[in-house]
Design an enzyme around this catalytic site. Sequence first.
Site, PDB file in Angstrom:
ATOM      1  N   GLU A 129       3.515   2.166  -2.493  1.00  0.00           N
ATOM      2  CA  GLU A 129       3.237   3.575  -2.784  1.00  0.00           C
ATOM      3  C   GLU A 129       4.463   4.471  -2.708  1.00  0.00           C
ATOM      4  O   GLU A 129       4.674   5.309  -3.576  1.00  0.00           O
ATOM      5  CB  GLU A 129       2.184   4.134  -1.817  1.00  0.00           C
ATOM      6  CG  GLU A 129       0.747   3.912  -2.227  1.00  0.00           C
ATOM      7  CD  GLU A 129       0.288   2.501  -1.944  1.00  0.00           C
ATOM      8  OE1 GLU A 129       1.062   1.743  -1.333  1.00  0.00           O
ATOM      9  OE2 GLU A 129      -0.841   2.168  -2.324  1.00  0.00           O
ATOM     10  N   HIS A 198      -9.970   4.334   5.579  1.00  0.00           N
ATOM     11  CA  HIS A 198     -10.169   4.535   4.143  1.00  0.00           C
ATOM     12  C   HIS A 198     -11.059   5.725   3.832  1.00  0.00           C
ATOM     13  O   HIS A 198     -11.582   5.821   2.733  1.00  0.00           O
ATOM     14  CB  HIS A 198     -10.766   3.268   3.518  1.00  0.00           C
ATOM     15  CG  HIS A 198      -9.802   2.127   3.463  1.00  0.00           C
ATOM     16  ND1 HIS A 198      -9.449   1.410   4.572  1.00  0.00           N
ATOM     17  CD2 HIS A 198      -9.106   1.597   2.429  1.00  0.00           C
ATOM     18  CE1 HIS A 198      -8.568   0.469   4.233  1.00  0.00           C
ATOM     19  NE2 HIS A 198      -8.348   0.560   2.935  1.00  0.00           N
TER      20      HIS A 198
END
Lengths: 399, 368
Positions: A129, A198
């Site tokens: 990322e 998450h």
Amino acid sequence: MYMYYGITMVFFTVFWVCHIYIYINNMTLFIFYHVSYQNVTPFLCIIIALHSVEYHVLPCDICIINCILLLQVTVRDALNQAMDEELERDERVFLLGEEVAQYDGAYKVSRGLWKKYGDKRIIDTPITEMGFAGIAVGAAMAGLRPICEFMTFNFSMQAIDQVINSAAKTYYMSAGRQSVPIVFRGPNGASAGVAAQHSQCFAAWYGHCPGLKVVSPWSAEDARGLLKSAIRDDNPVVFLENELMYGVPFEMSEESQSKDFLIPIGKAKIERQGNHITVVSHSRMVSLCLDAAAVLAKEGIECEVINMRTIRPLDAEAIETSVMKTNHLITVEGGWPQFGVGGEILARIMEGPAFNYLDAPAVRVTGVDIPMPYAKILEDNSVPQIKDIIFSVKKTLNA
Amino acid sequence: YVSTYADFTPQATFDIKKCDLHKLEEGPPLQAVLTREEGLQYYRTMQTIRRMELKADQLYKQKIIRGFCHLYDGQEACAVGIETGINLSDHLITAYRAHGYTLTRGGTVREIMAELTGRRGGIAKGKGGSMHMYTKHFYGGNGIVGAQVPLGAGVALACKYLGNNEICVCLYGDGAANQGQIFETYNMASLWKLPCIFICENNKYGMGTSVERAAASTDYYKRGDFIPGLRLDGMDVLCVREATKFAAEHCRSGKGPILMELQTYRYHGHSMSDPGVSYRTREEIQEVRSKSDPISMLKDRMLSNNMASVEELKEIDVEVRKEIEDAAQFATTDPEPPLDDLCNHIFYNDPPMEVRGTNPWTKLKSVS
């Protein structure tokens, strides 16, 4: 809106049962419906006309079903169409992220795009990322218009330095020499059963930073119009989607089907008019607010439900105008309470002209101040439910 | 008897040190041709950087420059050598030791110094400061160690995407070379064959930490693993030039990224708040100054080959000094940015908007 969907399903079933022989004999209609999804109206008119003549079938029942089905678009498809149209419109737009190309998107939001546009414009990245977000920002600095997808915004934390320090601040630091036309998008907030790492909502974190625009669509129309605006915006935009909303269908107006349909960033929308209390929300929570409002309406309490659409810049004016009418305010969000979106709204109301119109303290309905648990019963009780909104409305009105 | 330019050697060929190679069959040439014009130009530019940095040192000690100030003196051959190996239409990005690159990439000494003193005539109107200077195709000036490397690869991606045959030179230091995001970038740049020259300016110290104490492998030119690499003498402007030309050719021919390690040295400490002698000896600094100074090296070469006269070079020194003095004068007398500018440049191409001041009653105006 959900009732509409229910009726449609009933009609749909009846229609299919009664007219199944037409489709067995003539598969063209079935195929045309799915293939020409983008251009249904002219096709279907022809087909309907042909079939009604051939089989002496009343055209109106086919029309009704198809008209209803036509204008129902899921949030996922709205996002997909928006990206497709913007990719087509501007050569410089491209999409990168994990699994966006050959996998059709982790949540299928970018389905079909790689097939249509190829490797140059739809790029699968390795699971890095910080690296690919930085690459996207650099590409934006050098003249392209990237859409950088984070599989979820939880992973954007790995890259948050690039979003804030490289993207958001650069136009200011360079005194206007260097702009960064980039969109960071992906699902944000709680999903279902994905547990603590998450499920975080990043609206408050990104909403804190000058130089960023932060958008949080609710409906399919929001998704379409706001994503197009975000892509056409010359500044870094954080586009917070919601995984649980991807599959939800919404009606789309004729106007919203246009290739240039844009929703301005920074303007909230009143989803439901009311006189008794203002309920401000964003993303999936808007659905719950509308459901709560429907229940409260039976008891004679009329809620004005405002869909924020944009987190930053916040449309404080719309909220103030509403509060000055209703004299009561609650905010509803999925994120954590401390230093959050609701906190900002309440502070603005305190500091602005609407304070004097409040007949009760404004309050926030938020996610519980804990990391997200896994067990269903625990998870369900970690985010606002319809009953929590109803409870808070009633408490505010009786206070 | 005054020598005219006709008396001088128009060009000469110099032997340059062989580069250490990693995953390369052959490296840059072992000889470099230098013309008189080029030599004078390199000399002037390096001297300008040198004097500009020393003036910045002075102004910082007088508290006219504040905050961070990372000086580049000693490393001039890198900035000048790299620029001569690429075109102005190529792209470059570096970290915070960026004043030299701002100059070679088209900035003026005036604008740079005024930015350091935080005046409205600064290259970023006083809003960026030492670490955030930009020019066309120069993306700063970046404060976060290592963050500029993925950005540089992104610029290279844009070059490839647009098919303009341009490349991006992406610089970082020996300290940054251990950053994870750099390895993430090596991976993607290599996978996608981005036209990116990664350059590690190894000045032997990451702030106060020597390379031996920071890196398990100090062969920075090999750290790209699958990316071919070169290690060369970063104090020799000709060496840097030839290597850059070689690397640029590599990228432009579509072979993907390449890595260069420039072995160089900074005379100042990490920044103005670091005297630079607690982790290294004065003797070491003095030795580099006397034996490997980039400007002296070029000067010696030119003089011993009769490519310029002592007087001529002295004249250039005088001109450079004057330019720096004028710039410093400008930088100390130019007014600070107007308060109206405080909230501008938040968004590009947007209508004017309101920005909250320090209290709810203060509403400030912001334009693009």
